[in-house]
Scaffold this active site. Sequence first.
Site, mmCIF file in Angstrom:
data_model
loop_
_atom_site.group_PDB
_atom_site.id
_atom_site.type_symbol
_atom_site.label_atom_id
_atom_site.label_comp_id
_atom_site.label_asym_id
_atom_site.label_seq_id
_atom_site.Cartn_x
_atom_site.Cartn_y
_atom_site.Cartn_z
ATOM 1 N N HIS A 69 31.111 37.475 44.633
ATOM 2 C CA HIS A 69 31.436 38.113 43.349
ATOM 3 C C HIS A 69 30.245 38.296 42.415
ATOM 4 O O HIS A 69 30.368 38.142 41.196
ATOM 5 C CB HIS A 69 32.530 37.325 42.650
ATOM 6 C CG HIS A 69 33.894 37.491 43.254
ATOM 7 N ND1 HIS A 69 34.248 38.568 44.025
ATOM 8 C CD2 HIS A 69 35.006 36.703 43.192
ATOM 9 C CE1 HIS A 69 35.514 38.449 44.410
ATOM 10 N NE2 HIS A 69 35.997 37.325 43.928
ATOM 11 N N HIS A 72 39.284 42.161 38.580
ATOM 12 C CA HIS A 72 39.921 40.946 39.108
ATOM 13 C C HIS A 72 41.119 40.507 38.254
ATOM 14 O O HIS A 72 41.291 39.317 37.983
ATOM 15 C CB HIS A 72 38.894 39.824 39.189
ATOM 16 C CG HIS A 72 39.142 38.860 40.307
ATOM 17 N ND1 HIS A 72 40.280 38.091 40.392
ATOM 18 C CD2 HIS A 72 38.398 38.552 41.403
ATOM 19 C CE1 HIS A 72 40.207 37.328 41.473
ATOM 20 N NE2 HIS A 72 39.073 37.595 42.116
ATOM 21 N N GLU A 84 42.926 43.527 44.473
ATOM 22 C CA GLU A 84 41.565 43.965 44.190
ATOM 23 C C GLU A 84 41.174 45.106 45.134
ATOM 24 O O GLU A 84 40.993 44.893 46.328
ATOM 25 C CB GLU A 84 40.596 42.802 44.365
ATOM 26 C CG GLU A 84 40.939 41.576 43.527
ATOM 27 C CD GLU A 84 40.282 40.332 44.099
ATOM 28 O OE1 GLU A 84 39.029 40.292 44.142
ATOM 29 O OE2 GLU A 84 41.019 39.412 44.522
#
Length: 333
Positions: free
Chosen positions: A112, A182, A297
Amino acid sequence: MDTGSRTALRTEDFGTLGDGTAVHRWTLERGGTRVRVLTYGGVVQSVEVPDRDGTRTGVALGLPDLASYLKYTGPYFGAVVGRYANRIGGAAFELDGRTCHLTRNEGRNHVHGGARGFDKRVWDAREIADGLELSLVSAAGEEGFPGRLEVSVAYTLDEDGALRITYRATTDAPTVVNLTNHTYWNLAGADNGSALGQRLRIAAGRITPADAESLPTGEFRPVDGTRFDFREPRPVSKEYDHNYVLDEGVAGPVAELYDEVSGRVLTVTTTEPGLQLYTADHFDGEPFGPCAGIALETQHFPDSPNRPEFPSTVLRPGEEYVSTTVYGFPAPR
């Protein structure tokens, strides 16, 4: 429901970081939908939509103040995730004969965007038609990624109240890019406890199975006859954190979530080839309990820079990365 007016937009202070940087909250409202977005992390703090009785309730997990977002960073509540969403194995990849070494922030891997990804940056904001645009510059070498990346994320509301998120990026040197949002969804209400049992459909006949480090094995596994088959709507259960290979040529939404109690519906339409379904089993009660929200996502596949069999995430000078995802809220049923 008013569908003819433009998006109503306002901004307010939301706090200050320790270095004095101001954070602002923007509120967008149109077609029965109200969305709040922070300049910190590009966070979607809240999304409020009506149920079948017309009662408008927040359906995205959010936190009340800036201090909470600085404290609870791991779940990435509502944030823009980048430069690379999901995982890159070994925190390294090869591009044009050069090995790029990234920040390791999940064991030996990169996840991420690294230690200070886009979710921890304060973005510049400006008003655009029917919403706002956030922008930032990611310097060459940031978290190990090559190339100076100029990024923008536009949040707009369509006339029916759908939330449209459009990502754009350009680079001055070859690099990789994979951006997503997210947000965790609970159509019964963000403070309503578990989201399990809400009915989900995903237009995907395959997943990319993962190993013990949540890295894809490289296989494309059919969902036929397995618990991963959501091609027909069925209740969401525990223990999902998997990338779905979206079927090509789908007309309309690639995913739909439905809460039978409230009647609320969420649809997902995207230009991306994949969708990560995550049921947040590991939430420990602070600030939310296990499975309090369902993340959908939209993305390119995990570890694509190390998987030539996956769609490429390489961006080169002179090209523009463009990705659009629309979260729609049809009339409750």
